[in-house]
Scaffold this motif. Structure first.
Motif, PDB file in Angstrom:
ATOM      1  N   PRO C  11      17.507 -19.367 -29.135  1.00 36.49           N
ATOM      2  CA  PRO C  11      17.102 -18.630 -30.366  1.00 36.49           C
ATOM      3  C   PRO C  11      17.152 -16.838 -30.208  1.00 36.49           C
ATOM      4  N   ALA C  12      16.726 -16.657 -28.693  1.00 35.42           N
ATOM      5  CA  ALA C  12      16.717 -15.298 -28.374  1.00 35.42           C
ATOM      6  C   ALA C  12      18.254 -14.541 -28.266  1.00 35.42           C
ATOM      7  N   GLY C  13      19.058 -15.440 -27.412  1.00 33.83           N
ATOM      8  CA  GLY C  13      20.460 -15.088 -27.220  1.00 33.83           C
ATOM      9  C   GLY C  13      21.335 -14.921 -28.262  1.00 33.83           C
ATOM     10  N   VAL C  30      27.091 -17.426 -23.105  1.00 34.09           N
ATOM     11  CA  VAL C  30      27.212 -18.601 -22.131  1.00 34.09           C
ATOM     12  C   VAL C  30      26.103 -19.361 -21.927  1.00 34.09           C
ATOM     13  N   ASP C  31      26.251 -20.524 -22.174  1.00 31.65           N
ATOM     14  CA  ASP C  31      25.110 -21.371 -21.921  1.00 31.65           C
ATOM     15  C   ASP C  31      25.649 -22.895 -21.215  1.00 31.65           C
ATOM     16  N   GLU C  32      24.693 -23.430 -20.439  1.00 33.37           N
ATOM     17  CA  GLU C  32      24.925 -24.777 -19.582  1.00 33.37           C
ATOM     18  C   GLU C  32      24.717 -25.956 -20.355  1.00 33.37           C
ATOM     19  N   PHE C  33      24.050 -25.882 -21.566  1.00 38.38           N
ATOM     20  CA  PHE C  33      23.826 -27.034 -22.227  1.00 38.38           C
ATOM     21  C   PHE C  33      25.180 -27.271 -23.089  1.00 38.38           C
ATOM     22  N   GLY C  38      19.697 -23.830 -27.338  1.00 38.33           N
ATOM     23  CA  GLY C  38      18.673 -23.742 -26.633  1.00 38.33           C
ATOM     24  C   GLY C  38      17.409 -24.865 -26.884  1.00 38.33           C
ATOM     25  N   ARG C  39      16.424 -24.249 -26.418  1.00 40.03           N
ATOM     26  CA  ARG C  39      14.958 -25.404 -26.692  1.00 40.03           C
ATOM     27  C   ARG C  39      14.899 -25.591 -28.150  1.00 40.03           C
ATOM     28  N   LEU C  40      15.209 -24.540 -28.886  1.00 41.57           N
ATOM     29  CA  LEU C  40      15.247 -24.839 -30.315  1.00 41.57           C
ATOM     30  C   LEU C  40      15.733 -26.027 -30.875  1.00 41.57           C
ATOM     31  N   GLY C  42      15.384 -29.069 -29.909  1.00 39.77           N
ATOM     32  CA  GLY C  42      14.630 -30.304 -29.862  1.00 39.77           C
ATOM     33  C   GLY C  42      13.223 -30.189 -30.625  1.00 39.77           C
ATOM     34  N   GLN C  43      12.901 -29.103 -31.475  1.00 38.25           N
ATOM     35  CA  GLN C  43      11.949 -28.630 -32.088  1.00 38.25           C
ATOM     36  C   GLN C  43      11.730 -29.241 -33.439  1.00 38.25           C
ATOM     37  N   LEU C  44      10.447 -29.929 -33.667  1.00 42.29           N
ATOM     38  CA  LEU C  44      10.328 -30.213 -35.160  1.00 42.29           C
ATOM     39  C   LEU C  44       8.692 -30.417 -35.295  1.00 42.29           C
ATOM     40  N   HIS C  45       8.317 -29.343 -36.211  1.00 36.67           N
ATOM     41  CA  HIS C  45       6.573 -29.161 -36.296  1.00 36.67           C
ATOM     42  C   HIS C  45       6.672 -28.950 -37.914  1.00 36.67           C
ATOM     43  N   GLU C  46       5.280 -29.583 -38.255  1.00 34.86           N
ATOM     44  CA  GLU C  46       4.921 -29.623 -39.534  1.00 34.86           C
ATOM     45  C   GLU C  46       4.153 -28.004 -39.634  1.00 34.86           C
ATOM     46  N   SER C  78      27.692 -22.820 -16.577  1.00 32.27           N
ATOM     47  CA  SER C  78      26.494 -22.283 -16.049  1.00 32.27           C
ATOM     48  C   SER C  78      26.801 -20.966 -15.446  1.00 32.27           C
ATOM     49  N   VAL C  79      25.774 -19.960 -15.382  1.00 30.93           N
ATOM     50  CA  VAL C  79      26.059 -18.766 -14.682  1.00 30.93           C
ATOM     51  C   VAL C  79      25.263 -18.928 -13.442  1.00 30.93           C
ATOM     52  N   HIS C  80      25.750 -18.688 -12.210  1.00 29.91           N
ATOM     53  CA  HIS C  80      25.179 -18.949 -10.858  1.00 29.91           C
ATOM     54  C   HIS C  80      24.931 -17.612 -10.033  1.00 29.91           C
ATOM     55  N   ALA C 130      11.537 -35.608 -22.985  1.00 30.20           N
ATOM     56  CA  ALA C 130      11.597 -36.556 -23.696  1.00 30.20           C
ATOM     57  C   ALA C 130      11.819 -36.079 -25.190  1.00 30.20           C
ATOM     58  N   GLN C 131      11.239 -35.057 -25.365  1.00 31.65           N
ATOM     59  CA  GLN C 131      11.659 -34.169 -26.752  1.00 31.65           C
ATOM     60  C   GLN C 131      13.050 -34.335 -27.047  1.00 31.65           C
ATOM     61  N   VAL C 132      13.974 -33.741 -25.970  1.00 23.07           N
ATOM     62  CA  VAL C 132      15.325 -33.579 -25.859  1.00 23.07           C
ATOM     63  C   VAL C 132      16.044 -34.848 -26.283  1.00 23.07           C
ATOM     64  N   GLY C 327      13.291 -13.150 -25.121  1.00 22.81           N
ATOM     65  CA  GLY C 327      13.203 -14.747 -25.300  1.00 22.81           C
ATOM     66  C   GLY C 327      11.857 -15.039 -24.258  1.00 22.81           C
ATOM     67  N   ASN C 328      11.951 -16.328 -24.041  1.00 28.90           N
ATOM     68  CA  ASN C 328      10.746 -16.838 -23.175  1.00 28.90           C
ATOM     69  C   ASN C 328      11.118 -16.182 -21.464  1.00 28.90           C
ATOM     70  N   ILE C 329      11.905 -15.659 -21.350  1.00 26.18           N
ATOM     71  CA  ILE C 329      12.288 -15.212 -19.945  1.00 26.18           C
ATOM     72  C   ILE C 329      11.086 -13.988 -19.897  1.00 26.18           C
TER      73      ILE C 329
HETATM   74  C1  LIG Z   1      11.435 -28.308 -22.432  1.00 26.20           C
HETATM   75  C2  LIG Z   1      10.877 -27.222 -23.577  1.00 26.20           C
HETATM   76  C3  LIG Z   1      10.391 -27.615 -24.825  1.00 26.20           C
HETATM   77  C4  LIG Z   1       9.856 -26.791 -25.715  1.00 26.20           C
HETATM   78  N1  LIG Z   1       9.313 -27.252 -26.557  1.00 26.20           N
HETATM   79  C5  LIG Z   1       8.820 -26.361 -27.677  1.00 26.20           C
HETATM   80  C6  LIG Z   1       8.278 -26.611 -28.861  1.00 26.20           C
HETATM   81  O1  LIG Z   1       8.516 -27.799 -29.237  1.00 26.20           O
HETATM   82  N2  LIG Z   1       7.813 -25.783 -29.723  1.00 26.20           N
HETATM   83  C7  LIG Z   1       8.063 -24.444 -29.307  1.00 26.20           C
HETATM   84  O2  LIG Z   1       7.585 -23.578 -30.164  1.00 26.20           O
HETATM   85  N3  LIG Z   1       8.336 -23.975 -28.102  1.00 26.20           N
HETATM   86  C8  LIG Z   1       8.771 -24.835 -27.344  1.00 26.20           C
HETATM   87  N4  LIG Z   1       9.537 -24.450 -26.237  1.00 26.20           N
HETATM   88  C9  LIG Z   1       9.602 -22.995 -25.701  1.00 26.20           C
HETATM   89  C10 LIG Z   1      10.933 -22.324 -26.001  1.00 26.20           C
HETATM   90  O3  LIG Z   1      11.064 -21.940 -24.766  1.00 26.20           O
HETATM   91  C11 LIG Z   1      10.828 -21.355 -27.361  1.00 26.20           C
HETATM   92  O4  LIG Z   1      10.342 -21.995 -28.335  1.00 26.20           O
HETATM   93  C12 LIG Z   1      12.149 -20.772 -27.285  1.00 26.20           C
HETATM   94  O5  LIG Z   1      13.200 -21.886 -27.442  1.00 26.20           O
HETATM   95  C13 LIG Z   1      12.565 -19.883 -26.308  1.00 26.20           C
HETATM   96  O6  LIG Z   1      14.053 -19.064 -26.711  1.00 26.20           O
HETATM   97  P1  LIG Z   1      14.941 -18.663 -25.802  1.00 26.20           P
HETATM   98  O7  LIG Z   1      16.059 -18.042 -26.412  1.00 26.20           O
HETATM   99  O8  LIG Z   1      14.081 -17.681 -25.005  1.00 26.20           O
HETATM  100  O9  LIG Z   1      15.210 -19.627 -24.616  1.00 26.20           O
HETATM  101  P2  LIG Z   1      15.788 -21.069 -24.817  1.00 26.20           P
HETATM  102  O10 LIG Z   1      15.650 -21.674 -26.030  1.00 26.20           O
HETATM  103  O11 LIG Z   1      15.234 -22.009 -23.632  1.00 26.20           O
HETATM  104  O12 LIG Z   1      17.301 -20.902 -24.284  1.00 26.20           O
HETATM  105  C14 LIG Z   1      17.711 -20.628 -23.094  1.00 26.20           C
HETATM  106  C15 LIG Z   1      19.317 -21.158 -22.942  1.00 26.20           C
HETATM  107  O13 LIG Z   1      19.686 -20.714 -21.590  1.00 26.20           O
HETATM  108  C16 LIG Z   1      20.305 -21.628 -21.056  1.00 26.20           C
HETATM  109  N5  LIG Z   1      20.488 -21.252 -19.577  1.00 26.20           N
HETATM  110  C17 LIG Z   1      19.353 -20.889 -18.912  1.00 26.20           C
HETATM  111  N6  LIG Z   1      19.890 -20.572 -17.409  1.00 26.20           N
HETATM  112  C18 LIG Z   1      21.128 -20.564 -17.422  1.00 26.20           C
HETATM  113  C19 LIG Z   1      22.272 -20.243 -16.544  1.00 26.20           C
HETATM  114  N7  LIG Z   1      21.936 -19.883 -15.211  1.00 26.20           N
HETATM  115  N8  LIG Z   1      23.630 -20.252 -16.901  1.00 26.20           N
HETATM  116  C20 LIG Z   1      23.671 -20.844 -18.338  1.00 26.20           C
HETATM  117  N9  LIG Z   1      22.772 -21.096 -19.169  1.00 26.20           N
HETATM  118  C21 LIG Z   1      21.658 -20.892 -18.928  1.00 26.20           C
HETATM  119  C22 LIG Z   1      19.703 -22.785 -21.203  1.00 26.20           C
HETATM  120  O14 LIG Z   1      20.687 -23.983 -21.144  1.00 26.20           O
HETATM  121  C23 LIG Z   1      19.038 -22.608 -22.734  1.00 26.20           C
HETATM  122  O15 LIG Z   1      20.137 -23.365 -23.558  1.00 26.20           O
HETATM  123  C24 LIG Z   1      10.086 -25.426 -25.214  1.00 26.20           C
HETATM  124  C25 LIG Z   1      10.362 -25.161 -24.019  1.00 26.20           C
HETATM  125  C26 LIG Z   1      10.802 -25.804 -23.233  1.00 26.20           C
HETATM  126  C27 LIG Z   1      11.569 -25.348 -21.869  1.00 26.20           C
END
Ligand SMILES: Cc1cc2nc3c(=O)[nH]c(=O)nc-3n(C[C@H](O)[C@H](O)[C@H](O)COP(=O)(O)OP(=O)(O)OC[C@H]3O[C@@H](n4cnc5c(N)ncnc54)[C@H](O)[C@@H]3O)c2cc1C
Lengths: 91, 111, 405
Positions: C11-13, C30-33, C38-40, C42-46, C78-80, C130-132, C327-329
């Motif tokens: 969501p941030a990127g 770029v994203d390795e998934f 991203g982690r968006l 798998g999310q499913l909340h009421e 993947s970015v290394h 398990a969520q994913v 984002g979460n970083i």
């Molecule tokens: C397993 C897990 C489950 C979560 N479940 C919930 C939830 O149910 N509800 C909730 O509110 N929040 C949840 N979160 C918190 C979640 O981090 C935030 O909700 C939100 O998705 C953060 O967004 P973001 O864009 O910062 O990162 P993310 O959504 O995590 O996206 C980061 C992306 O960066 C990619 N990436 C990372 N490193 C590299 C690299 N070196 N090279 C290439 N790609 C890379 C990853 O593949 C990923 O797709 C969860 C987090 C995790 C880790």
């Protein structure tokens, strides 16, 4: 009690008991703990255990967490094949 | 689609029909679906064990499922240490579980 | 040369990418998934109003916007490594190396674990795994499992497993050891669940909000917590039972559970075997900062944000030229906050690269306000003191600049 059966670093299979014993006898930093036990030196680069290793260090030495990352990261942070390392595909 | 999958979901709806993909895991011939990761297709086929620890031989399966922990690494064709959770299956793909190494590599000094 | 490279299509990127592209910049994500979102995903909340927060739909919207705006989104890459050169950044990926003027790290979070004996067995996975598997891949993680670790994320994901028809027989505390300690104490677990209330199982909340008012009553609630757990969505949540060991020959066959005293110490005579074919471990989240760490960016350890975070300001700029984070970083929060932070980073980068445009500054200010509003209204909060965490990290940015001079 079950610490010898509790794995902390999955990659190198280092147990909680080993880590606590080492941390207590050397009263060392996370970095030294890693070098002494190999915890955090495996394939995952410590992504699964670094927080655990840090917390063992702090609890055994009564230190607070430093602002600098205790177990540093090193490139490459993802597995790469040798062909990639040799490749030059600049844009 | 086989029993390992969640076909109907009360909120996310019904899973789309997808093309079958044929692949092997060690000697077993398995069927997955287009777009699935190796990890997902193997789990749906009931395969939980993906490798064993190179040194101790202890068994491992998926752990984080998003590419961080490296526990699901398998060999694909002649590529080693491929993360099953991030790699999409292809028709004819040969996936091999990670084995214990014949000679234990030397452990670093512990004390 | 690319104007902006963004690592992470969460969501941030994606939000950042769309803002940059709207401002006319050439953007690559770029994203390795294998899928964007991203982690968006798998999310499913009421939500409290009864609607569903469906991460797959949210991710689709972001991706469609990106496509329309000609953002190049590359998945499975993947970015290394990253390196700062004189006037640009070099980004090393598994599909070639690229040069960019600005680099945004939006790599999200990773999970911490609760190590107990047997947790390396096949069939034991992190709760996020398990969520994913369930919501993204739609593959069953098992027939009947248990969840270890009672917190906001495990409560939400356990509910998701149930929705998909996967039985979770109970949620337990982890057996207590030096590293699981905090998650293994009934009282502190109860308190942290109550503080992040809105998503937690409603029964627990009702009980909690009653007891919350008085410290002494809280410990009473824990002391007299029902032996059979408290049923939430038909499933017992056990604040007074812990999993001491996960057992199985080649894979998980069950767990050894015992009652614990108010401090989380097991009462060994009560040990019982509970069968399970999968186990989820929920230890919480921490910012995934590895690329920021190798860039040489300074860090701060801020518990409220989930651990070590790269120093940055409200504009999502780090003290290093051309390096941004969002984002979460930057700290563990919900996806809605991550999106708003992404927009801030997008405006911030646009302002720095397109120095002549004055309108962007206003938009940047607005975007910063949106982050704050979203944070204040968040239904999911991972840490109750998130505001103070944010203040600390922004203050550290100012200090870093001061000591540089
Ligand atoms: C397993 C897990 C489950 C979560 N479940 C919930 C939830 O149910 N509800 C909730 O509110 N929040 C949840 N979160 C918190 C979640 O981090 C935030 O909700 C939100 O998705 C953060 O967004 P973001 O864009 O910062 O990162 P993310 O959504 O995590 O996206 C980061 C992306 O960066 C990619 N990436 C990372 N490193 C590299 C690299 N070196 N090279 C290439 N790609 C890379 C990853 O593949 C990923 O797709 C969860 C987090 C995790 C880790």
């Amino acid at each position: 009690m079950r610490d010898h059966k509790t794995i902390i670093c999955r990659c190198e299979e280092v147990s909680l008991e080993d880590l606590v014993r080492t941390a207590e006898s050397y009263r060392c930093s996370s970095r030294e703990l890693k070098l002494r036990t190999r915890a955090g030196m495996g394939q995952c680069g410590g992504r699964t255990c670094r927080a655990l290793v840090d917390s063992i260090t702090q609890k055994c030495t009564n230190d607070s967490t430093p602002h600098d990352i205790p177990l540093g990261y090193q490139a490459p942070i993802r597995p790469i094949t040798f062909s990639i390392m040799g490749e030059k595909k600049d844009e | 689609m086989s029993k390992g999958r969640i076909i109907d979901h009360p909120i996310l709806g019904r899973l789309d029909e997808r093309e079958e993909v044929h692949f092997t895991f060690d000697e077993n011939k398995l069927i997955g679906y287009e777009g699935e990761t190796i990890a997902a297709a193997l789990l749906a086929n009931g395969e939980r064990v993906l490798r064993c620890h190179e040194e101790t031989g202890k068994l491992r399966g998926i752990y984080c499922n998003i590419g961080h922990c490296m526990e699901c690494r398998v060999n694909v064709g002649n590529q080693k240490s491929v993360r099953a959770c991030l790699t999409v299956i292809q028709e004819g793909m040969e996936v091999k579980s990670g084995r214990k190494l014949p000679t234990p590599f030397k452990k670093g000094e512990t004390q | 040369m690319i104007d902006v490279i963004i690592v992470g299509a969460g969501p941030a990127g994606l939000s950042a990418a769309n803002v940059c592209a709207k401002n006319g910049l050439k953007v690559k994500v770029v994203d390795e998934f294998m899928k964007a979102g991203g982690r968006l995903l798998g999310q499913l909340h009421e939500e409290p109003d009864g609607t569903w927060w469906n991460g797959i739909e949210e991710a689709k919207k972001l991706s469609e916007d990106a496509q329309e705006l000609n953002v190049a989104v590359e998945c499975g890459v993947s970015v290394h490594n990253i390196k700062q050169e004189k006037s640009y950044w070099k980004v090393y990926t598994t599909k070639g190396d690229f040069k960019t003027r600005a680099l945004l790290l939006a790599t999200g979070a990773a999970e911490t674990s609760l190590p107990i004996p047997g947790w390396t067995l096949p069939g034991v996975m992190s709760i996020g795994a398990a969520q994913v598997m369930t919501n993204v891949h739609r593959v069953r993680v098992g027939e009947r499992g248990v969840v270890i670790g009672i917190n906001i994320l495990s409560a939400a994901i356990t509910r998701e497993l149930q929705l998909a028809g996967i039985e979770v027989s109970s949620m337990y505390l982890p057996g207590k050891n030096i590293v699981t300690e905090d998650a293994a104490k009934p009282l502190s677990t109860m308190k942290s669940m109550l503080k992040v209330a809105s998503l937690a199982p409603s029964k627990l909340i009702r009980l909690g909000s009653y007891f919350m008012k008085y410290e002494s009553l809280q410990s009473l609630a824990v002391r007299f917590y029902p032996k059979n757990g408290m049923k939430v969505w038909g499933m017992p949540v056990h604040l007074r039972k812990a999993v001491l060991e996960i057992v199985g020959d080649k894979k998980v066959e069950g767990v050894k559970v015992a009652q614990v005293d108010v401090n989380g110490e097991p009462i060994l005579s009560t040990e019982k075997f509970v069968p399970a074919d999968f186990v989820c471990i929920a230890g919480g989240l921490y910012p995934l900062v590895e690329l920021a760490a190798i860039s040489g960016c300074p860090f701060q350890y801020i518990a409220e944000l989930g651990g070590h975070v790269p120093v940055h300001n409200e504009n999502m700029k780090t003290p290093i030229d051309g390096l941004y984070v969002a984002g979460n970083i930057t700290g563990i929060e919900s996806a809605k906050v991550a999106m708003k932070q992404g927009a801030v980073a997008g405006y911030s980068i646009s302002m720095d690269l397109l120095k002549t445009d004055v309108n962007i500054e206003d938009q940047l200010q607005q975007a910063i306000n949106h982050v704050k509003q979203t944070r204040n209204q968040a239904t999911i909060q991972f840490h109750p003191d998130i505001h103070s965490g944010r203040e600390k990290i922004h203050a550290s940015f100012k200090n870093t600049l001061r000591t540089d001079i």
